[in-house]
Scaffold this motif. Structure first.
Motif, PDB file in Angstrom:
ATOM      1  N   CYS A 108       0.826  -1.215   0.000  1.00  0.00           N
ATOM      2  CA  CYS A 108       0.000   0.000   0.000  1.00  0.00           C
ATOM      3  C   CYS A 108       0.854   1.257   0.000  1.00  0.00           C
ATOM      4  N   GLY A 109       2.081   1.161   0.528  1.00  0.00           N
ATOM      5  CA  GLY A 109       2.963   2.323   0.553  1.00  0.00           C
ATOM      6  C   GLY A 109       2.662   3.304   1.672  1.00  0.00           C
ATOM      7  N   CYS A 111       1.377   2.158   5.118  1.00  0.00           N
ATOM      8  CA  CYS A 111       1.227   1.610   6.475  1.00  0.00           C
ATOM      9  C   CYS A 111       2.579   1.589   7.198  1.00  0.00           C
ATOM     10  N   CYS A 114       5.101  -0.782   5.485  1.00  0.00           N
ATOM     11  CA  CYS A 114       5.723  -0.201   4.289  1.00  0.00           C
ATOM     12  C   CYS A 114       6.733   0.871   4.696  1.00  0.00           C
ATOM     13  N   CYS A 120       4.265  -5.073   3.997  1.00  0.00           N
ATOM     14  CA  CYS A 120       3.048  -4.278   4.077  1.00  0.00           C
ATOM     15  C   CYS A 120       2.015  -5.026   4.919  1.00  0.00           C
TER      16      CYS A 120
HETATM   17 ZN   LIG Z   1       1.558  -1.080   3.411  1.00  0.00          ZN
END
Ligand SMILES: [Zn+2]
Ligand SMILES: [Zn+2]
Length: 361
Positions: A108-109, A111, A114, A120
């Protein structure tokens, strides 16, 4: 007469073309829909999409998903459009025309996982949790590949009938990695597999690949026959397995892939002292079962669950489904041509003896 472009027509991948897809609209309701080819970003032409047990759980309403949902997460295809800024992640440089398999989950970039450069914690998954009206599932002739998507090369010589097992095999290998590390199964380790659906087949194949004997328990006669014909010891009940395992004091490894809470309790009973139970059968909330924690404590048992599939297990999975002596292609019992499927419910109302796949070729 429809104004929509057919899947096979030249130019179907033109930006803004409307293409035919299978959409889930709620439990028991999967219908033909139409979605637009996006004007930019990476695009994959789908070759084959497997029908997964998870798809059946979703269709039956046992797993909550956002709707409408474009189903299909076991996807092999070719890179049709690859802009310079595609953002895909691969081990080798990518080119248009490459035959690839995608990992369903995309980081997701955003959380904590990440952020920390680790795993992730909240990966949107193609065909499972991705919302919106994009081409985000494999029951579609084309898929949009979002930046961050992991893609893995698929050898040209790998038949689709084997390649379609690569994604579920990666799930199994990740579970075995959690149990035994990068060797997946210790050399010569025998194992009992409860349930001979696709996860059971992949588990038995992984045990055989490590030189162990894989014994299968399957109640369904057609599936049991399939297991035997693929070279596995196939038993009809856990009682038979208990008898077979008693010679050695139980099984050092039991993989539960049966899809019932009761099988989990049986699996514990069938383990040898200090044995390992890999739980891959209860992918949805299927209810409860009584166990005695003292069994785990006093017999040094280990229980390993596995919800996440690691990206690093996809290349070994592709190699294994291509190289195993187990004739995986024979386990494909239902091939549906996408264009010929008028009612996509047919994918879910019939329980295939082996694995079903949708072919776009
Ligand atoms: Zn993530
Ligand atoms: Zn799956």
């Amino acid at each position: 007469m429809s104004s929509f472009t057919s899947a096979a027509a030249p130019g179907a991948a033109q930006p803004h073309a409307a293409i035919r897809v299978f959409e889930l609209h709620g439990p028991g309701s999967v219908r033909v829909g139409h979605r637009l080819v996006p004007p930019d970003g990476a695009l994959m032409r789908v070759e084959t999409t497997g029908v997964c047990g998870t798809d059946h759980h979703i269709w039956a309403g046992r797993i909550d998903v956002p709707v409408p949902l474009l189903l299909g997460h076991e996807v092999i295809g070719r890179l049709e459009r690859l802009p310079d800024d595609h953002g895909l992640v691969a081990d080798a440089p990518l080119s248009e025309g490459d035959r690839v398999l995608i990992a369903p989950g995309v980081p997701c970039g955003a959380c904590a996982g990440c952020d920390g450069g680790g795993r992730c914690l909240d990966r949107p998954c193609y065909g499972l949790t991705m919302t919106g009206d994009g081409l985000t599932g494999g029951f579609s002739p084309y898929m949009t590949l979002l930046p961050g998507t992991r893609v893995f090369g698929v050898p040209e010589e790998l038949p689709a009938e084997r390649g379609v097992f690569a994604e579920p095999m990666a799930c199994v290998l990740s579970a075995l990695r959690k149990a035994f590390g990068a060797q997946y199964v210790p050399p010569g380790h025998d194992g009992l597999v409860l349930g001979f659906g696709v996860i059971g087949l992949c588990s038995a194949t992984a045990i055989a690949a490590a030189g162990g004997t894989a014994t299968v328990v399957e109640y369904d006669p057609a599936r049991r026959e399939l297991a035997a014909s693929l070279g596995f010891e196939a038993l009809a009940s856990v009682e038979e397995a208990a008898t077979a395992g008693a010679r050695d004091g139980g099984f050092p490894l039991v993989v539960d892939a049966a899809g019932t809470p009761a099988a989990f309790a049986s699996a514990l009973d069938l383990l040898a002292w200090s044995g390992t139970l890999v739980e891959l059968g209860n992918f949805a909330d299927l209810g409860e079962v009584a166990i005695k924690p003292s069994d785990i404590c006093l017999r040094d048992l280990r229980i390993v669950g596995s919800g996440e599939t690691f990206y690093e297990d996809f290349p070994p999975a592709i190699a294994l489904v291509g190289g195993t002596a187990v004739d995986l292609g024979r386990a494909i019992t239902d091939v549906h041509r996408f264009d010929a499927l008028g009612d996509p419910s047919d994918l879910f109302t019939v329980r295939a003896a082996g694995k079903a796949m949708v072919s776009f070729a």
